[in-house]
Design a protein around this motif. Structure first.
Motif, PDB file in Angstrom:
ATOM      1  N   GLY A 195      13.344  18.112 -60.038  1.00 54.90           N
ATOM      2  CA  GLY A 195      13.579  17.274 -60.912  1.00 54.90           C
ATOM      3  C   GLY A 195      14.981  16.278 -59.835  1.00 54.90           C
ATOM      4  O   GLY A 195      14.820  14.819 -60.048  1.00 54.90           O
ATOM      5  N   GLY A 196      15.511  17.281 -59.482  1.00 57.46           N
ATOM      6  CA  GLY A 196      16.556  16.067 -58.854  1.00 57.46           C
ATOM      7  C   GLY A 196      17.717  15.728 -59.311  1.00 57.46           C
ATOM      8  O   GLY A 196      17.855  16.073 -59.977  1.00 57.46           O
TER       9      GLY A 196
ATOM     10  N   PRO B 137      12.494   6.680 -57.646  1.00 51.89           N
ATOM     11  CA  PRO B 137      11.420   7.394 -58.522  1.00 51.89           C
ATOM     12  C   PRO B 137      12.401   8.323 -59.916  1.00 51.89           C
ATOM     13  O   PRO B 137      13.186   8.798 -58.739  1.00 51.89           O
ATOM     14  CB  PRO B 137      11.095   7.968 -57.733  1.00 51.89           C
ATOM     15  N   ILE B 138      11.694   8.494 -60.777  1.00 51.06           N
ATOM     16  CA  ILE B 138      13.211   8.975 -61.458  1.00 51.06           C
ATOM     17  C   ILE B 138      12.055  10.199 -62.299  1.00 51.06           C
ATOM     18  O   ILE B 138      10.850  10.166 -62.350  1.00 51.06           O
ATOM     19  CB  ILE B 138      13.118   8.066 -62.521  1.00 51.06           C
ATOM     20  N   ALA B 139      12.765  11.203 -62.697  1.00 45.77           N
ATOM     21  CA  ALA B 139      11.524  11.912 -63.925  1.00 45.77           C
ATOM     22  C   ALA B 139      12.619  12.191 -65.102  1.00 45.77           C
ATOM     23  O   ALA B 139      14.204  12.569 -65.167  1.00 45.77           O
ATOM     24  CB  ALA B 139      11.813  13.007 -62.666  1.00 45.77           C
TER      25      ALA B 139
ATOM     26  N   SER C  35      12.449  14.021 -68.545  1.00 45.13           N
ATOM     27  CA  SER C  35      11.936  14.825 -69.395  1.00 45.13           C
ATOM     28  C   SER C  35      13.319  15.747 -70.422  1.00 45.13           C
ATOM     29  O   SER C  35      14.675  16.229 -69.911  1.00 45.13           O
ATOM     30  CB  SER C  35      11.970  16.366 -68.876  1.00 45.13           C
TER      31      SER C  35
ATOM     32  N   ARG D 131      16.578  11.876 -64.583  1.00 48.03           N
ATOM     33  CA  ARG D 131      16.670  12.494 -62.558  1.00 48.03           C
ATOM     34  C   ARG D 131      16.039  12.181 -61.587  1.00 48.03           C
ATOM     35  O   ARG D 131      14.939  11.029 -62.267  1.00 48.03           O
ATOM     36  CB  ARG D 131      16.253  13.747 -63.316  1.00 48.03           C
TER      37      ARG D 131
ATOM     38  N   ALA E 275      13.760  11.154 -59.068  1.00 48.54           N
ATOM     39  CA  ALA E 275      12.811  12.499 -58.752  1.00 48.54           C
ATOM     40  C   ALA E 275      13.020  12.632 -57.085  1.00 48.54           C
ATOM     41  O   ALA E 275      13.554  12.390 -56.090  1.00 48.54           O
ATOM     42  CB  ALA E 275      11.671  11.305 -58.818  1.00 48.54           C
TER      43      ALA E 275
END
Length: 157
Positions: free
Chosen positions: A62-63, A146-148, A150, A155, A157
């Motif tokens: 996820g970066g 872009p992010i994730a 979870s 994070r 992305a």
């Protein structure tokens, strides 16, 4: 009788067709060329320098980690200065991310308040919902990032 030497004292390589400068310049050129590849590019050398999985330098799924969802208040946001990213939560559980670089003159936004992302330099404000301009002098919106999200972590992305 004493022999006179025409070459200046040095490393003894001169008589072999190379000066010390040539050797050093060639070595520097090789080092510069080696540094001109991007991480992950195949240079044909057959050797990979990727970090071992689980090592501190290995990329996490996820970066790059920005922070936790608990750090981003509902209806507000948080500026992650080191990464130049601002994350907002316009509604519960709905996280958005934008560049923290103001589109007016490149200052970093410094706070999120009253539904806007605010720039301290000239007073531009951007909406937390979509990064659009709420008040100028900026005329362009903040670019989305872009992010994730979870397990409570945010994070890139």
């Amino acid at each position: 009788m004493t022999e006179r030497r025409s070459d200046p004292p040095g490393d003894g390589v001169r008589g072999q067709g190379s000066s010390r400068r040539t050797v050093l310049a060639s070595g520097a050129a090789v080092l510069v060329a080696a540094g001109c590849t991007r991480y992950g590019e195949d240079t044909g050398g057959g050797e990979s320098f990727a970090p071992e999985p689980g090592s501190p330098t290995a990329a996490q799924p996820g970066g790059e980690r920005l922070g936790t969802t608990a750090e981003v208040p509902e209806g507000g946001g948080k500026v992650f200065t080191a990464q130049k990213v601002v994350v907002t939560q316009p509604e519960k559980g709905d996280f958005k991310a934008f560049t923290a670089v103001c589109t007016h003159q490149g200052c970093l936004v410094d706070k999120v308040a009253n539904g806007t992302i605010d720039c301290p330099c000239h007073g531009s404000e951007f909406r937390v919902t979509d990064g659009s301009v709420a008040r100028g002098p900026a005329t362009r919106p903040l670019a989305a990032k872009p992010i994730a999200v979870s397990k409570g972590e945010i994070r890139l992305a």
